[in-house]
Motif scaffolding. Structure first.
Motif, PDB file in Angstrom:
ATOM      1  N   LYS A   7       0.755  -1.238   0.000  1.00 32.34           N
ATOM      2  CA  LYS A   7       0.047  -0.003   0.025  1.00 32.34           C
ATOM      3  C   LYS A   7       0.771   1.442  -0.079  1.00 32.34           C
ATOM      4  O   LYS A   7       0.521   2.368  -0.800  1.00 32.34           O
ATOM      5  CB  LYS A   7      -0.892  -0.109   1.180  1.00 32.34           C
ATOM      6  CG  LYS A   7      -1.796   1.083   1.275  1.00 32.34           C
ATOM      7  CD  LYS A   7      -2.876   1.063   2.543  1.00 32.34           C
ATOM      8  CE  LYS A   7      -3.488   2.609   2.645  1.00 32.34           C
ATOM      9  NZ  LYS A   7      -4.061   3.209   1.504  1.00 32.34           N
ATOM     10  N   ASP A   8       1.951   1.142   0.946  1.00 36.29           N
ATOM     11  CA  ASP A   8       2.858   2.301   0.992  1.00 36.29           C
ATOM     12  C   ASP A   8       3.546   2.581  -0.652  1.00 36.29           C
ATOM     13  O   ASP A   8       3.648   3.839  -0.931  1.00 36.29           O
ATOM     14  CB  ASP A   8       3.801   2.283   1.890  1.00 36.29           C
ATOM     15  CG  ASP A   8       3.140   2.305   3.209  1.00 36.29           C
ATOM     16  OD1 ASP A   8       2.028   2.836   3.409  1.00 36.29           O
ATOM     17  OD2 ASP A   8       3.975   1.861   4.346  1.00 36.29           O
ATOM     18  N   ASP A  11       0.790   3.926  -2.849  1.00 38.17           N
ATOM     19  CA  ASP A  11       0.227   5.288  -2.768  1.00 38.17           C
ATOM     20  C   ASP A  11       1.179   6.339  -3.015  1.00 38.17           C
ATOM     21  O   ASP A  11       1.189   7.194  -3.547  1.00 38.17           O
ATOM     22  CB  ASP A  11       0.212   5.277  -1.029  1.00 38.17           C
ATOM     23  CG  ASP A  11      -1.153   4.655  -0.583  1.00 38.17           C
ATOM     24  OD1 ASP A  11      -2.036   4.548  -1.432  1.00 38.17           O
ATOM     25  OD2 ASP A  11      -1.331   4.340   0.767  1.00 38.17           O
ATOM     26  N   ASP A 234      -7.901   0.500  -0.578  1.00 40.04           N
ATOM     27  CA  ASP A 234      -8.503   1.842  -0.173  1.00 40.04           C
ATOM     28  C   ASP A 234     -10.049   1.824  -0.581  1.00 40.04           C
ATOM     29  O   ASP A 234     -10.383   1.519  -1.785  1.00 40.04           O
ATOM     30  CB  ASP A 234      -7.958   2.922  -0.874  1.00 40.04           C
ATOM     31  CG  ASP A 234      -8.485   4.170  -0.602  1.00 40.04           C
ATOM     32  OD1 ASP A 234      -9.728   4.429  -0.214  1.00 40.04           O
ATOM     33  OD2 ASP A 234      -8.013   5.372  -0.767  1.00 40.04           O
ATOM     34  N   LYS A 240      -7.822   5.139  -7.674  1.00 45.45           N
ATOM     35  CA  LYS A 240      -6.740   5.687  -7.573  1.00 45.45           C
ATOM     36  C   LYS A 240      -5.784   5.123  -7.962  1.00 45.45           C
ATOM     37  O   LYS A 240      -4.578   5.358  -8.585  1.00 45.45           O
ATOM     38  CB  LYS A 240      -6.431   6.709  -6.415  1.00 45.45           C
ATOM     39  CG  LYS A 240      -5.900   5.643  -5.140  1.00 45.45           C
ATOM     40  CD  LYS A 240      -5.906   6.511  -3.794  1.00 45.45           C
ATOM     41  CE  LYS A 240      -5.366   5.542  -2.859  1.00 45.45           C
ATOM     42  NZ  LYS A 240      -5.297   6.251  -1.460  1.00 45.45           N
ATOM     43  N   TYR A 241      -5.450   3.611  -7.847  1.00 47.21           N
ATOM     44  CA  TYR A 241      -4.348   2.851  -7.946  1.00 47.21           C
ATOM     45  C   TYR A 241      -4.124   2.376  -9.612  1.00 47.21           C
ATOM     46  O   TYR A 241      -3.169   2.040  -9.842  1.00 47.21           O
ATOM     47  CB  TYR A 241      -4.620   1.620  -7.320  1.00 47.21           C
ATOM     48  CG  TYR A 241      -4.208   1.730  -5.720  1.00 47.21           C
ATOM     49  CD1 TYR A 241      -3.043   2.476  -5.195  1.00 47.21           C
ATOM     50  CD2 TYR A 241      -5.346   1.873  -4.702  1.00 47.21           C
ATOM     51  CE1 TYR A 241      -3.268   2.624  -3.722  1.00 47.21           C
ATOM     52  CE2 TYR A 241      -5.343   2.061  -3.401  1.00 47.21           C
ATOM     53  CZ  TYR A 241      -4.063   2.418  -3.103  1.00 47.21           C
ATOM     54  OH  TYR A 241      -4.089   2.598  -1.404  1.00 47.21           O
TER      55      TYR A 241
END
Length: 254
Positions: A7-8, A11, A234, A240-241
């Motif tokens: 995820k980090d 993001d 999310d 958004k990914y």
């Protein structure tokens, strides 16, 4: 990598690519030429429809198509005469030709005059999980008027196992509103949580390498699997990914 690290990582890639610089080389630049809601959504829909193949060619042909619509797509759609449509006949982008263009203009007029517009259809027929059923419904409404049979292939149907990449991309443009300056967020009646990732060769390959997707085909079943994975990262804004997956695939050769 574990879920937190993944995820980090993603993001950070979203931040890297989800900014106005992205627009310069992407077909989304076409609807960014307009200010009126209906112009944005119609130019976006038509651009997304021809968004396959070489990106430079997509952008050039979408610009050409907007010129044929007098750079006023909504006005052209609702007020065109049969004579006005004749100038569209020479248009071609891969297998999408002038006759397909004319059919799309006629069907869009039907959508706006008889069904309240594109947003109204997606809002009316969306379910609690996603917008895939509403995509299928749009296709049936789009072609409920007299139409060329060949033109039906240019709108995908998720209920027939299509990943519907181009319409899902269009929906991302219209619905997401994160103030980053790329997506428009002008469709307030729909939640970004219902969006599905525009699944193509690039995003699919990256998703598989990251363990977000196991299915080998890029079809509706793969899309559901990918959506499920992204919503774990999310739940409110999973698509958004798309910026991360696309950027990693196209710009970084991940």
């Amino acid at each position: 990598m574990n879920t937190t690290d993944l995820k980090d990582f993603l993001d950070a890639k979203v931040i890297q690519y989800n900014n106005p610089k992205f627009i310069e080389s992407d077909p989304i630049q076409i609807p960014h030429q307009f200010n009126k809601k209906e112009d944005i959504e119609i130019s976006g829909f038509l651009t997304a429809t021809i968004a396959w193949g070489n990106r430079k060619s997509i952008i050039n042909n979408a610009k050409r198509l907007m010129g044929l619509l007098d750079n006023s797509p909504f006005d052209f759609v609702v007020n065109h005469s049969e004579t006005d449509l004749e100038k569209l006949i020479p248009f071609v982008h891969r297998t999408f030709n002038g006759h397909d263009s004319i059919q799309f203009i006629k069907s869009l007029r039907h959508v706006y005059k008889n069904h309240g517009g594109l947003e109204a259809i997606f809002s009316k027929y969306s379910d609690t999980e996603s917008l895939q059923v509403s995509i299928s419904k749009l296709k049936s409404i789009f072609f409920e008027i007299d139409h060329l049979q060949r033109t039906q292939k240019h709108i995908s149907d998720p209920l027939k196992n299509s990943a519907a990449k181009r319409i899902n991309m269009f929906l991302r443009w219209m619905v997401r509103n994160d103030n980053a300056g790329v997506d428009f967020g002008i469709w307030k009646s729909l939640s970004p949580s219902k969006l599905s990732c525009p699944l193509d060769v690039h995003s699919g390959n990256v998703a598989r390498k990251l363990g977000l997707l196991l299915r080998k085909q890029n079809d509706a079943k793969a899309l559901l699997e990918l959506d499920t994975s992204l919503r774990k990262l999310d739940i409110n804004d999973p698509v958004k990914y798309d910026f991360a997956l696309f950027g990693l695939g196209v710009f970084e050769g991940f």
